[in-house]
Design an enzyme around this catalytic site. Structure first.
Site, PDB file in Angstrom:
ATOM      1  N   HIS A  56      -1.156  54.051  24.646  1.00 18.52           N
ATOM      2  CA  HIS A  56       0.246  53.916  25.051  1.00 18.52           C
ATOM      3  C   HIS A  56       0.556  54.798  26.267  1.00 18.52           C
ATOM      4  O   HIS A  56       0.984  55.933  26.116  1.00 18.52           O
ATOM      5  CB  HIS A  56       1.128  54.300  23.856  1.00 18.52           C
ATOM      6  CG  HIS A  56       2.549  53.869  23.992  1.00 18.52           C
ATOM      7  ND1 HIS A  56       3.289  53.406  22.929  1.00 18.52           N
ATOM      8  CD2 HIS A  56       3.389  53.835  25.056  1.00 18.52           C
ATOM      9  CE1 HIS A  56       4.506  53.107  23.323  1.00 18.52           C
ATOM     10  NE2 HIS A  56       4.599  53.373  24.615  1.00 18.52           N
ATOM     11  N   ASP A 150       6.862  46.952  24.764  1.00 16.54           N
ATOM     12  CA  ASP A 150       7.295  48.341  24.633  1.00 16.54           C
ATOM     13  C   ASP A 150       8.364  48.752  25.642  1.00 16.54           C
ATOM     14  O   ASP A 150       8.304  48.391  26.811  1.00 16.54           O
ATOM     15  CB  ASP A 150       6.131  49.317  24.748  1.00 16.54           C
ATOM     16  CG  ASP A 150       6.618  50.735  24.507  1.00 16.54           C
ATOM     17  OD1 ASP A 150       7.087  50.999  23.405  1.00 16.54           O
ATOM     18  OD2 ASP A 150       6.586  51.541  25.443  1.00 16.54           O
ATOM     19  N   HIS A 177       7.409  48.107  19.442  1.00 18.98           N
ATOM     20  CA  HIS A 177       8.355  49.208  19.638  1.00 18.98           C
ATOM     21  C   HIS A 177       9.494  48.926  18.658  1.00 18.98           C
ATOM     22  O   HIS A 177      10.344  48.074  18.913  1.00 18.98           O
ATOM     23  CB  HIS A 177       8.822  49.214  21.103  1.00 18.98           C
ATOM     24  CG  HIS A 177       9.991  50.104  21.398  1.00 18.98           C
ATOM     25  ND1 HIS A 177       9.908  51.169  22.265  1.00 18.98           N
ATOM     26  CD2 HIS A 177      11.275  50.084  20.968  1.00 18.98           C
ATOM     27  CE1 HIS A 177      11.094  51.773  22.344  1.00 18.98           C
ATOM     28  NE2 HIS A 177      11.942  51.125  21.574  1.00 18.98           N
ATOM     29  N   ASN A 281      12.614  58.026  23.595  1.00 15.22           N
ATOM     30  CA  ASN A 281      12.842  56.913  22.699  1.00 15.22           C
ATOM     31  C   ASN A 281      11.541  56.495  22.021  1.00 15.22           C
ATOM     32  O   ASN A 281      10.606  56.127  22.723  1.00 15.22           O
ATOM     33  CB  ASN A 281      13.414  55.727  23.490  1.00 15.22           C
ATOM     34  CG  ASN A 281      13.962  54.648  22.588  1.00 15.22           C
ATOM     35  OD1 ASN A 281      14.177  54.862  21.406  1.00 15.22           O
ATOM     36  ND2 ASN A 281      14.170  53.469  23.149  1.00 15.22           N
ATOM     37  N   ASP A 308       2.487  57.937  24.806  1.00 11.50           N
ATOM     38  CA  ASP A 308       3.743  57.397  25.354  1.00 11.50           C
ATOM     39  C   ASP A 308       4.121  58.158  26.633  1.00 11.50           C
ATOM     40  O   ASP A 308       5.299  58.440  26.877  1.00 11.50           O
ATOM     41  CB  ASP A 308       4.887  57.439  24.329  1.00 11.50           C
ATOM     42  CG  ASP A 308       6.055  56.528  24.727  1.00 11.50           C
ATOM     43  OD1 ASP A 308       5.942  55.818  25.752  1.00 11.50           O
ATOM     44  OD2 ASP A 308       7.078  56.533  24.018  1.00 11.50           O
TER      45      ASP A 308
HETATM   46 ZN   LIG Z   1       8.275  52.485  23.102  1.00  9.10          ZN
END
Ligand SMILES: [Zn+2]
Length: 433
Positions: A56, A150, A177, A281, A308
């Site tokens: 990610h 995502d 997500h 988030n 992320d």
């Molecule tokens: Zn996400």
């Protein structure tokens, strides 16, 4: 350069061993006293891990090259010990066609700092209305296996079901997500005591948990593979544990920041209250959630750590909380944060770290050349890490084009000393090669 001899590395934290790399692969391990090589790397006291794999990463190219590019993002990845990253599809244009995913994949190959495996969008333009060209992306040179909108949730249950059905044809996985959109309109921070005190609109745990529960049921119903992005709540852990107990093909990731930081950072931190560096988030949650996430990663309910990594330029972050972009960078600090949260707490050993940050994410992404044990015949994707140092995090020293790290000024353990991609050093002595 065809041979490199790594001297005295502790493979997965074990006894010192030499590692001979030849023609991109591990040739030999053990006490190789008399061995000769074109280059020797002293790894005394260093832990050797299989090259890390991120499921990610936001590389921002094409479209937001002011925040990050494939070049700078993969440099940051190599500095963080990664040999492969999955590039998320929410670029501009969106990675929803064979053309865009091939472009991103080729840029990764050209720069060569680490492998870039593009993620394909689930729906065209991330608009949640019709499926993107999943089959064409899977058949492309980029061989896409992970599909995700995502940044946005595939909230339409019928579309989610179709996507899960479709990816079965090429052994793909839908990475969700999980964010119920109506329950999170205008959401700014975890819904709880801190958001109430700060007067910020809450992002309730149930908005994540409801989608995860639905998607586990859908994946089971159609017999497909679901991956849950950035799990952030104790309730989500319970649902995933239940889905796995049923034997369903559900995997999950947690970010380093959700393993270390809580929503209280928005209220009191060394950087002051209302600092949007902590806006992300899903949002930072409570200490109880952090505890549950750590336990879930330790017991395997959560399969892996995914960064992320979400670079944003200064003007998008250094503004008032409500207007600031969501996300933080993470590639260059991930291993240190995992050491702090998981290793120094006794929850994972280095073999466990290798499993959660390399082997399992490689398996979920179907990257055959990554996540393999450091043994003869395996591709020489290796990270050398010094867990004994502690140093303050310095954003100015990072390779990422953006500086939005929440760890600025914090002292974290460990340092990536070297990274090898198929036997070629991408980082040596902590510096890009
Ligand atoms: Zn996400």
């Amino acid at each position: 350069m065809t041979t490199i001899l790594i001297r005295g590395a502790r493979i997965l934290g074990g006894a010192p061993s030499d590692i001979l790399l030849r023609d991109g692969a591990v040739a030999e391990t053990g006490d190789l006293g008399g061995a000769k090589a074109d280059q020797t790397v002293d790894a005394d006291g260093l832990v050797a891990l299989p090259g890390l794999v991120d499921l990610h990463t936001h590389l921002r190219e094409p479209g937001r090259e002011d925040a990050e590019t494939v070049e700078t993002g993969t440099q940051a990845a190599a500095r963080g010990g990664y040999t492969a990253v999955h590039a998320m599809a929410n670029t501009s244009p969106v990675a929803d066609t064979a053309g865009v995913v091939e472009q991103v994949w080729r840029l990764g190959q050209e720069y060569g700092h680490c492998d870039v495996q593009p993620v394909g969008a689930v729906t065209s333009g991330l608009e949640g209305r019709q499926l993107a060209e999943l089959g064409a992306m899977a058949d492309s040179a980029a061989r896409v296996r992970v599909f995700s909108d995502d940044g946005k949730c595939v909230s339409d249950a019928v579309l989610m079901r179709r996507a899960l059905e479709y990816v079965k044809a090429f052994d793909g996985v839908v990475a969700q997500h999980a964010q119920e959109p109506r329950l999170t309109e205008g959401a700014q921070l975890n819904e709880g005591e801190v958001s109430a005190r700060l007067g910020l609109t809450g992002w309730p745990a149930v908005a994540e948990e409801a989608i995860i529960a639905r998607d586990c049921l859908l994946a089971a119903h159609v017999g497909s593979r679901l991956h849950v992005c950035h799990v952030s709540t104790a309730g989500s852990v319970e649902i995933i544990r239940w889905a796995k107990s049923k034997g369903w093909d559900v995997t999950a990731e947690v970010t380093p920041h959700h393993l270390l930081l809580t929503d209280s950072c928005a209220e009191r931190s060394p950087l002051g209250p209302y600092n949007p560096i902590y806006k992300v988030n899903p949002p930072l949650r409570t200490a109880e959630d952090v505890r549950a996430l750590r336990e879930a990663l330790a017991d395997g309910t959560i399969d892996c750590v995914a960064t992320d990594h979400a670079p944003h330029p200064v003007e998008d972050k250094e503004t008032e909380w409500a207007a600031a972009a969501m996300g933080m960078i993470g590639l260059e600090t991930a291993l240190s944060v995992v050491q702090e949260a998981m290793v120094e707490t006794g929850l994972l050993d280095w073999a466990g770290v290798a499993d959660r940050m390399s082997a399992r994410p490689a398996r979920i992404g179907r990257l055959a050349g990554h996540g393999r044990p450091i043994e003869p015949g395996a591709p020489a994707n290796i990270t050398l890490y010094d867990p004994s140092v502690r140093q303050p995090v310095d954003p100015a020293a990072m390779a990422s084009k953006s500086r939005n790290t929440p760890y600025e000024g914090l002292t974290l353990p460990g340092r990536v000393v070297a990274t090898f991609l198929r036997g070629r050093p991408t980082v040596l002595e902590g510096k890009l090669v």
